[in-house]
Enzyme design. Structure first.
Site, PDB file in Angstrom:
ATOM      1  N   GLU A  16       0.451  -1.377   0.027  1.00  0.00           N
ATOM      2  CA  GLU A  16      -0.110   0.184   0.444  1.00  0.00           C
ATOM      3  C   GLU A  16       0.898   1.111   0.308  1.00  0.00           C
ATOM      4  OE1 GLU A  16      -3.019  -0.029   3.214  1.00  0.00           O
ATOM      5  OE2 GLU A  16      -4.306  -1.536   2.595  1.00  0.00           O
ATOM      6  N   HIS A  24      -9.246  10.376   2.469  1.00  0.00           N
ATOM      7  CA  HIS A  24      -8.547  10.018   1.565  1.00  0.00           C
ATOM      8  C   HIS A  24      -8.645  10.155   0.156  1.00  0.00           C
ATOM      9  CE1 HIS A  24      -8.258   5.889  -0.469  1.00  0.00           C
ATOM     10  NE2 HIS A  24      -8.055   5.257   1.370  1.00  0.00           N
ATOM     11  N   ARG A  73      -1.169   9.728   0.972  1.00  0.00           N
ATOM     12  CA  ARG A  73      -2.979   9.998   0.855  1.00  0.00           C
ATOM     13  C   ARG A  73      -3.170  11.273   0.784  1.00  0.00           C
ATOM     14  NH1 ARG A  73      -5.566   5.496   5.224  1.00  0.00           N
ATOM     15  NH2 ARG A  73      -5.735   3.953   3.957  1.00  0.00           N
ATOM     16  N   HIS A 123     -10.988  10.913   6.173  1.00  0.00           N
ATOM     17  CA  HIS A 123     -11.383   9.460   6.501  1.00  0.00           C
ATOM     18  C   HIS A 123     -10.654   9.002   7.465  1.00  0.00           C
ATOM     19  CE1 HIS A 123     -10.802   5.626   5.443  1.00  0.00           C
ATOM     20  NE2 HIS A 123      -9.464   5.319   5.669  1.00  0.00           N
ATOM     21  N   ARG A 154      -1.281   9.687   8.651  1.00  0.00           N
ATOM     22  CA  ARG A 154      -0.933   8.384   9.453  1.00  0.00           C
ATOM     23  C   ARG A 154      -0.682   6.783   8.253  1.00  0.00           C
ATOM     24  NH1 ARG A 154      -4.840   3.858   8.311  1.00  0.00           N
ATOM     25  NH2 ARG A 154      -6.439   4.796   7.813  1.00  0.00           N
ATOM     26  N   LEU A 185      -6.049  -0.511  11.872  1.00  0.00           N
ATOM     27  CA  LEU A 185      -6.696  -1.539  12.795  1.00  0.00           C
ATOM     28  C   LEU A 185      -5.398  -2.002  13.347  1.00  0.00           C
ATOM     29  CD1 LEU A 185      -8.718  -3.532  10.107  1.00  0.00           C
ATOM     30  CD2 LEU A 185      -9.159  -2.486  12.029  1.00  0.00           C
TER      31      LEU A 185
END
Length: 554
Positions: free
Chosen positions: A118, A234, A280, A345, A380, A386
């Site tokens: 990612e 996002h 992002r 987001h 982030r 998570l």
């Protein structure tokens, strides 16, 4: 008649919120604790269910926690607490094994855990369960919570206020709206796990329950907050008329999808050498800037995410949920690109806590998106959220309620409360509807001094109007001396709307003031009038009550 509260005997711990952070924390706490888990909707609601991409962990033999740490620090743009990040990455493997032991089924390739790349990661380290990883984790955690005899779940229950003993700087419970009653719950500790506050913006990938309740409660209770100006937008949320801003996962670009404009051109490389795989905030601003240049009405413009470069079987295997969601809105992503635009987001800021989730108030903890642990800094890294929930949840295994002050022996009067606030609801609803647009225009992807000041002025006016209403005066000034039985069937919904609107106004104010305070651009905070990053601002923004000041990076 004086009577001790028979419905809610004192708890050891009250957890507010039922996403991955709250659920995992409940399961990590010692099994002899009496735990209340409060959720303002059904147990199945929450942002964790919407998390698609996965959970990051350096478990491949060619990867390492050190590389994960470096990627996280780089994404955080100088504001990560390295101690907290080190704690995150070094405990990632243990937490993944814990989830697997609970029954979470991650995708595998030839028997090994499958991992994808990612944006801003230097190595494929994102574990996933198709494109519904958050749902896969949360569903297992919910099942375990419901099976736990020491955990009592209260659905459709709303926390109105924290119960703070200001003389001792201790949280000793909270005020709960539940089943048409206002009741005070005693506890030795309270854990805030209410998620983020994306609903304060007009365009968000967050569910409707994400209204910043935990941060607002903590602020009003006097807790220290941190880095509230940093909100991650996002870059790729579905943009179809009347459709919710469904998130198109970062993993899609990691698998090879292209970001294109109306002409089919891959414009992201004009703004960063990594193109679609830049951080992002960079990709979101690239879309914003490109639409400003090329679209007659940039506020309603869109770009496109083209999945056709990815093998069809790979798309079917990795992204079945995205396929289904697009089909619901008439998009065949195998034949056409998906219209997308940025949306709010993830909130990097929150209640300031240490690696044990302890806030500045004894007995008050925060975890997940509600907390500011320092691991995300100003921006982030994808799929670290998570991971943060489970790694920091593990620290509750060592919590001792004996270390906390005992709950006081308090008796309550239960009073009947007969009031209908119907006449006040139109004003509350009007403000609730207007606030997200104000915030999107004033504190969205790109900010200015004038835009922030204008938004603050409007918001203060709304706050003053609301605080003159009797429903809001009750919420602000409710006393721990009494419980209340509401007689009107509409009163509970009216109180919920009033409380949620007040919370949104509070977090809107905090975001706007923090964004105005920081006169530079960094990570998820971008000022058109201060477009450069300034080393003199390499400090946390700290907020306590109504004071803003700078704090050191650990």
């Amino acid at each position: 008649m004086n009577a001790n509260n028979p419905c809610f005997p004192p708890f050891d711990i009250i957890i507010v919120g039922s996403g991955a952070a709250g659920l995992y924390a409940a399961l990590c706490l010692p099994s002899h604790f009496r735990i209340a888990l409060i959720t303002k909707d059904k147990l199945k609601k929450g942002a964790s269910n919407w998390a698609q991409g996965g959970i990051a962990a350096a478990i491949d033999s060619d990867d390492s926690p050190w590389l994960h740490l470096q990627d996280t620090l780089k994404a955080g743009a100088g504001l990560c607490d390295e101690t907290a990040v080190q704690y995150l990455v070094e405990n990632a493997t243990t937490s993944i094994q814990s989830l697997i032991a609970m029954g979470v089924e991650f995708d595998r390739t030839n028997g090994d855990l499958a991992m994808t790349l990612e944006a801003a990661h230097s190595f494929p380290r994102v574990l996933h369960s198709a494109d519904t990883t958050g749902k896969a984790i949360a569903s297992i955690l919910r099942q375990k919570v419901l099976e736990s005899k020491n955990i009592q779940v209260y659905e459709q229950a709303y926390a109105l206020s924290l119960w703070i003993n200001h003389e001792e700087n201790k949280c000793q419970g909270l005020c709960l709206l539940h089943q048409n009653k206002i009741q005070w719950l005693l506890a030795k500790g309270v854990i805030l796990a209410t998620g983020g506050g994306g609903q304060v913006f007009a365009h968000t990938t967050n569910p409707t329950v994400s209204t910043g309740d935990g941060v607002a409660l903590a602020w009003r209770g006097g807790a220290l907050l941190r880095d509230l100006e940093f909100f991650q937008f996002h870059p790729t949320a579905l943009n179809v008329v009347n459709a919710p801003r469904f998130l198109i996962s970062e993993a899609v670009r990691g698998e090879g999808a292209h970001l294109i404009d109306e002409t089919g051109r891959r414009f992201a490389f004009d703004y960063h050498p990594k193109g679609e795989l830049a951080p992002r905030d960079v990709v979101s601003r690239a879309i914003y800037s490109h639409l400003q240049k090329t679209c007659p009405n940039p506020a309603h413009g869109k770009v496109y995410l083209d999945l056709r470069p990815i093998d069809r079987k790979r798309i079917e295997y990795r992204f079945p949920n995205i396929i289904n969601k697009c089909q619901q809105w008439g998009i065949d992503l195998f034949c056409q690109p998906i219209p997308v635009s940025p949306a709010a987001h993830y909130w990097m800021g929150g209640v300031a806590v240490d690696v044990n989730n302890q806030s500045s108030i004894q007995g008050l903890y925060a975890i997940g998106e509600t907390a500011s642990t320092g691991v995300h800094g100003a921006n982030r890294l994808a799929s670290n959220s998570l991971l943060e929930c489970v790694v920091f949840g593990e620290s509750f295994r060592n919590l001792s309620v004996e270390d906390l002050a005992p709950t006081p022996d308090i008796f309550f009067d239960t009073k009947t409360f007969d009031h209908d606030w119907s006449a006040e609801i139109p004003l509350i609803q009007s403000i609730r509807n207007q606030l997200p647009t104000l915030m999107w225009e004033g504190a969205g992807i790109c900010r200015t001094q004038k835009g922030l000041e204008d938004a603050i002025a409007s918001l203060i006016t709304w706050k003053e109007e609301l605080e003159n209403q009797s429903i809001c005066q009750l919420i602000r000034n409710i006393s721990p001396n009494n419980n209340y039985q509401l007689t009107s069937l509409d009163s509970e919904n009216q109180l919920k709307l009033g409380a949620e609107t007040l919370n949104l106004l509070d977090i809107g104010y905090l975001i706007l003031k923090s964004a105005k305070f920081r006169t530079e651009s960094r990570g998820g905070h971008y000022r058109l009038d201060f477009p450069n990053t300034d080393d003199t601002w390499q400090h946390h923004t700290l907020v306590k009550e109504n004071k803003w000041f700078l704090g050191e990076i650990n």
